[in-house]
Write an enzyme that holds these catalytic residues in place. Structure first.
Site, PDB file in Angstrom:
ATOM      1  N   LYS A 130     -23.012   5.917   4.583  1.00 41.57           N
ATOM      2  CA  LYS A 130     -23.867   6.559   3.583  1.00 41.57           C
ATOM      3  C   LYS A 130     -25.312   6.251   3.946  1.00 41.57           C
ATOM      4  O   LYS A 130     -25.694   5.082   4.041  1.00 41.57           O
ATOM      5  CB  LYS A 130     -23.527   6.032   2.189  1.00 41.57           C
TER       6      LYS A 130
ATOM      7  N   GLY B  92     -27.418  14.350  -3.983  1.00 42.36           N
ATOM      8  CA  GLY B  92     -28.829  14.493  -4.305  1.00 42.36           C
ATOM      9  C   GLY B  92     -29.714  13.448  -3.660  1.00 42.36           C
ATOM     10  O   GLY B  92     -30.911  13.664  -3.475  1.00 42.36           O
ATOM     11  N   PHE B  93     -29.126  12.299  -3.314  1.00 39.85           N
ATOM     12  CA  PHE B  93     -29.947  11.190  -2.835  1.00 39.85           C
ATOM     13  C   PHE B  93     -29.502  10.645  -1.483  1.00 39.85           C
ATOM     14  O   PHE B  93     -30.103   9.711  -0.964  1.00 39.85           O
ATOM     15  CB  PHE B  93     -29.927  10.040  -3.867  1.00 39.85           C
ATOM     16  N   SER B  94     -28.434  11.199  -0.911  1.00 37.12           N
ATOM     17  CA  SER B  94     -27.904  10.612   0.312  1.00 37.12           C
ATOM     18  C   SER B  94     -27.093  11.620   1.115  1.00 37.12           C
ATOM     19  O   SER B  94     -26.738  12.685   0.618  1.00 37.12           O
ATOM     20  CB  SER B  94     -27.019   9.405  -0.034  1.00 37.12           C
TER      21      SER B  94
ATOM     22  N   GLU C 217     -23.161  15.651   1.539  1.00 39.56           N
ATOM     23  CA  GLU C 217     -24.412  15.107   1.029  1.00 39.56           C
ATOM     24  C   GLU C 217     -24.497  15.276  -0.472  1.00 39.56           C
ATOM     25  O   GLU C 217     -23.865  16.162  -1.053  1.00 39.56           O
ATOM     26  CB  GLU C 217     -25.614  15.763   1.707  1.00 39.56           C
TER      27      GLU C 217
ATOM     28  N   VAL D 211     -23.617  11.604   4.008  1.00 39.19           N
ATOM     29  CA  VAL D 211     -22.496  10.791   4.482  1.00 39.19           C
ATOM     30  C   VAL D 211     -22.001  11.356   5.815  1.00 39.19           C
ATOM     31  O   VAL D 211     -21.748  12.560   5.921  1.00 39.19           O
ATOM     32  CB  VAL D 211     -21.340  10.757   3.457  1.00 39.19           C
TER      33      VAL D 211
ATOM     34  N   LEU E 288     -20.110  14.600   6.946  1.00 39.52           N
ATOM     35  CA  LEU E 288     -19.063  14.757   5.929  1.00 39.52           C
ATOM     36  C   LEU E 288     -19.567  15.416   4.648  1.00 39.52           C
ATOM     37  O   LEU E 288     -18.811  16.113   3.967  1.00 39.52           O
ATOM     38  CB  LEU E 288     -18.452  13.392   5.582  1.00 39.52           C
TER      39      LEU E 288
ATOM     40  N   ASP F 278     -21.253   6.989 -13.470  1.00 38.53           N
ATOM     41  CA  ASP F 278     -20.961   8.313 -12.923  1.00 38.53           C
ATOM     42  C   ASP F 278     -19.489   8.411 -12.516  1.00 38.53           C
ATOM     43  O   ASP F 278     -19.159   8.922 -11.448  1.00 38.53           O
ATOM     44  CB  ASP F 278     -21.871   8.633 -11.740  1.00 38.53           C
TER      45      ASP F 278
END
Length: 306
Positions: free
Chosen positions: A46, A27-29, A25, A31, A23, A152
């Site tokens: 995630k 910076g850190f993960s 992405e 999906v 689905l 955020d």
């Protein structure tokens, strides 16, 4: 149709899922869309790749915050698992997977009305939606044992359920809301963290230039809410244009100059509500309770006019 046995599978706490598609992405993960092998129900997962103990602690904090803050307007954590296995290919030490509800199309709160065609929201409907977003934020600010801030909040992190209920997602930047900064080293550390995890066009002024001796609190989220309501009206944060031009967003935010289009379908009360949240000095900014109260007041006036 490919053979089902060739599909990538995930085991999360002894429950088997098939990976349907990627689905997105950040910076850190990443999906992925997954399907429960037993029920056929779809979810989003995630995956947070950890490159050391610090990454792992941050990822597990996200899971912890899901447990602390449960609210209809905040995305639910259905399940989670820490896979403590090094992956030489990814240069990772472990992986945290969080199973979440899947919102079809992942339609964000602004795209609910097509920005391309300048189809403005109905003001009453928009403010009712905004109240729901505020109620979700209030749940963070009322968290126990101490208040949390999302840090955020932005339109891309607010999805719409099938019934148009807004749902706040991505708890990866959530942190303890009230931080006492004592010294330039602590100030720089928070500023670097904000630069890494808080989206620039929605970031509060005090996070661009953290003072050496100050108190940061949950009102960083109030600034972001002001930017979100502006974007719900006009499709973009007041600082998105600055960002797109390549000019300094930090200078624009710290100056606090907010302008509205000359041609607008929205009453001045809505503009005043936005400006009420976009106070450069965080000590002049309202808490979430006052924002909700003022939004209800504006709603009442609009409903009387209608």
């Amino acid at each position: 149709m490919g053979c089902i046995c060739s599909r990538e599978t995930l085991m999360i706490n002894s429950r088997k899922y098939y990976v349907v598609e990627h689905l997105g992405e950040g910076g850190f993960s990443t999906v992925d869309l997954i399907e429960d092998s037993h029920t056929g129900k779809t979810y989003a997962v995630k995956k947070i790749i950890c490159h050391g103990e610090e990454d792992q602690n941050i990822a597990m904090k996200e899971v912890e915050y899901h447990g602390l803050v449960r609210h209809p307007n905040i995305i639910e954590c259905i399940d989670s698992v820490l896979t403590d296995r090094p992956n030489p290919v990814l240069n990772s030490t472990s992986e945290v997977m969080i199973v979440l509800p899947y919102y079809k199309g992942e339609q964000t709160v602004v795209l609910y009305r097509r920005s391309v065609h300048k189809e403005y929201m109905n003001p009453v409907e928009m403010l009712n939606m905004f109240v729901h977003i505020c109620e979700g934020v209030k749940a963070f600010h009322e968290a126990k044992p101490e208040p949390l801030a999302h840090r955020d909040l932005k339109t891309a992190n607010i999805l719409l359920a099938d019934d148009r209920t807004p749902v706040i997602m991505d708890l990866g930047s959530v942190a303890v809301a009230r931080v006492k900064i004592c010294g330039s080293s602590e100030a720089q550390q928070l500023q670097d963290l904000a630069s890494e995890r808080c989206s620039m066009p929605y970031r509060a002024p005090e996070l661009f230039n953290v003072e050496s001796y100050c108190m940061i609190d949950e009102r960083t989220d109030i600034w972001s809410l002001g930017c979100i309501l502006y974007a719900m009206c006009y499709f973009k944060s007041p600082f998105d244009v600055v960002y797109e031009r390549g000019d300094s967003v930090a200078l624009a935010v710290i100056s606090g100059n907010i302008s509205f289009p000359e041609s607008t379908p929205f009453d001045n009360e809505i503009h005043e509500l936005i400006l009420y949240m976009l106070k450069v000095n965080p000590m002049e900014r309202p808490y979430i309770y006052s924002v909700i109260e003022k939004t209800h007041d504006v709603l009442t006036k609009l409903e009387v006019k209608a």
